[in-house]
Design a protein around this motif. Structure first.
Motif, PDB file in Angstrom:
ATOM      1  N   VAL A   1       0.847  -1.187   0.000  1.00  0.00           N
ATOM      2  CA  VAL A   1       0.000   0.000   0.000  1.00  0.00           C
ATOM      3  C   VAL A   1       0.883   1.237   0.000  1.00  0.00           C
ATOM      4  O   VAL A   1       1.999   1.225   0.523  1.00  0.00           O
TER       5      VAL A   1
ATOM      6  N   GLN B   1      -5.351  -0.609  -7.118  1.00  0.00           N
ATOM      7  CA  GLN B   1      -6.641  -0.082  -6.685  1.00  0.00           C
ATOM      8  C   GLN B   1      -6.407   1.312  -6.144  1.00  0.00           C
ATOM      9  O   GLN B   1      -5.635   1.501  -5.198  1.00  0.00           O
ATOM     10  N   GLN B   2      -7.051   2.311  -6.758  1.00  0.00           N
ATOM     11  CA  GLN B   2      -6.883   3.692  -6.320  1.00  0.00           C
ATOM     12  C   GLN B   2      -7.946   3.991  -5.270  1.00  0.00           C
ATOM     13  O   GLN B   2      -9.132   4.090  -5.566  1.00  0.00           O
ATOM     14  N   ASP B   3      -7.524   4.122  -4.020  1.00  0.00           N
ATOM     15  CA  ASP B   3      -8.445   4.286  -2.904  1.00  0.00           C
ATOM     16  C   ASP B   3      -8.886   5.730  -2.702  1.00  0.00           C
ATOM     17  O   ASP B   3      -9.909   6.001  -2.078  1.00  0.00           O
TER      18      ASP B   3
ATOM     19  N   ASN C   1      -4.125   7.533   5.737  1.00  0.00           N
ATOM     20  CA  ASN C   1      -5.002   7.088   4.650  1.00  0.00           C
ATOM     21  C   ASN C   1      -4.228   6.299   3.602  1.00  0.00           C
ATOM     22  O   ASN C   1      -3.112   6.674   3.220  1.00  0.00           O
TER      23      ASN C   1
ATOM     24  N   SER D   1      -3.560   0.764  -3.415  1.00  0.00           N
ATOM     25  CA  SER D   1      -3.322  -0.609  -2.990  1.00  0.00           C
ATOM     26  C   SER D   1      -2.773  -1.379  -4.181  1.00  0.00           C
ATOM     27  O   SER D   1      -3.329  -1.303  -5.282  1.00  0.00           O
TER      28      SER D   1
END
Length: 276
Positions: free
Chosen positions: A34, A61-63, A74, A78
Motif C-alpha cells: 500500500v 486499486q486507487q483508494d 489514509n 493498494s
C-alpha cells in the motif's frame, strides 16, 4: 493524465540497467503493498503513479481520487503483483505523488486564504517550474484549486519589462494585436503611471509586479477614475507569501500569481509498505 511515455522516462532515469538490488536478492514472488499518506493534505499524482505500476503488470486499486483531501494514515493506492516490479516503480511513484501533492496542498491553502477575503479573486501559478516537470506541476496546481496560468511561452502574450526596454508599450500592444486577434494581451507594470498607459494602449490584463498593497489600491483607484478598471483584469505577483496574501486579496485584484507554488515545493510525505 500526462502521457505514459513522459512518465516512463523517469523510470529509465532511475533504473537505466534495471534494479540491481532487487534483481540480485528478491526471488520471483508476488506480494501486496500500500501507499499511505504520512500527513494531511490534498492528494495528487495518484493517477500517474497508478499508470506506472499498471504498465509493469502490477494490479492497482486507487483508494483516493486526485484532488481529494487526505489525512495521515489514509491508504492512497493498494498494489498487488510481482514484488520486483513494485520495488522498481516505488521511488519514482512516491516522488511524483510527493511533489504533486505538496503543490496541490500549498495551492489549496493559498486559495483558501484568498477566498476568505475576496471570493472573486483567483490564485494562479507561474512558469517557475522545474524543467521537465511542468506538466505535473501545472496539473497539481489545478488539483489544488489554482489556475495553472501559461504552460509555455507559446500559450499567451505577456509583455514584460525587458520587452518594453526594446519596444514602447503602445507599439508593443499594436504588434501583439496584429499578430493575433484571438489572444489576450497581458502587460507587466510596476507603478500607477505604467498601469494607466498599458490600459490606455489596449492591454487586456495588467500584471502588477512587486507592488505593495497600498500601491495596488492607489493604482486600481486611478484606473477607476479613468474609466478603465472594468476593461482590464488585474493580476498581482512578486514576493507574495502566506503572511501577506490576505492583504493583497483585499485590494480588489482579480488574480494573484505565486511562483512559490512550484519553485519552492514542500514535499508531501508518503510511504510504500510491503505486506508479507
Amino acid at each position: 493524465m500526462v502521457p505514459l511515455g513522459y512518465l516512463l522516462k523517469f523510470i529509465e532515469e532511475d533504473a537505466p540497467l534495471g534494479d540491481v538490488t532487487s534483481d540480485a536478492i528478491i526471488p520471483e514472488v508476488a506480494c501486496r503493498a500500500v501507499i499511505r499518506a504520512e500527513q494531511d493534505g490534498v492528494a495528487a499524482g495518484l493517477l500517474e503513479a497508478a499508470a506506472l505500476f499498471s504498465h509493469f503488470g502490477v494490479d492497482v486499486q486507487q483508494d483516493i481520487r486526485d484532488g481529494e483531501p487526505v489525512q495521515t494514515g489514509n491508504v492512497l493506492l493498494s498494489l498487488s503483483g510481482d514484488a520486483k516490479k513494485i520495488l522498481l516503480v516505488e521511488r519514482t511513484a512516491l516522488n511524483i505523488i510527493g511533489r504533486m501533492s505538496g503543490i496541490a496542498t500549498q495551492t489549496q491553502k493559498m486559495a483558501g486564504l484568498v477566498k476568505a477575503e475576496n471570493p472573486h479573486c483567483r490564485v494562479a501559478g507561474t512558469r517557475k517550474t522545474c524543467p521537465g516537470l511542468r506538466a505535473l506541476d501545472k496539473k497539481a496546481m489545478a488539483l489544488g484549486g489554482g489556475d495553472p496560468h501559461r504552460s509555455s511561452l507559446s500559450d499567451g502574450v505577456l509583455i514584460k519589462d525587458n520587452h518594453l526596454i526594446l519596444v514602447p508599450v503602445k507599439e508593443a500592444v499594436r504588434r501583439a494585436k496584429a499578430a493575433s486577434i484571438y489572444r489576450k494581451i497581458e502587460i507587466e507594470v510596476e507603478n500607477a503611471d505604467d498601469a494607466l498607459a498599458a490600459a490606455q494602449a489596449g492591454a487586456d490584463i495588467l500584471l502588477f509586479d512587486n507592488m505593495t498593497p497600498d500601491s495596488v489600491r492607489t493604482t486600481i483607484h486611478g484606473l477607476e477614475q479613468a474609466g478603465l478598471r472594468d476593461r482590464v483584469t488585474i493580476e498581482l505577483s512578486g514576493g507574495i507569501t502566506a503572511e501577506t496574501i490576505r492583504e493583497y486579496a483585499r485590494t480588489g485584484a482579480d488574480v494573484i500569481s505565486l511562483g512559490a507554488l512550484t519553485h519552492t515545493v514542500r514535499n508531501f510525505s508518503v510511504t510504500l509498505e510491503i505486506q508479507k
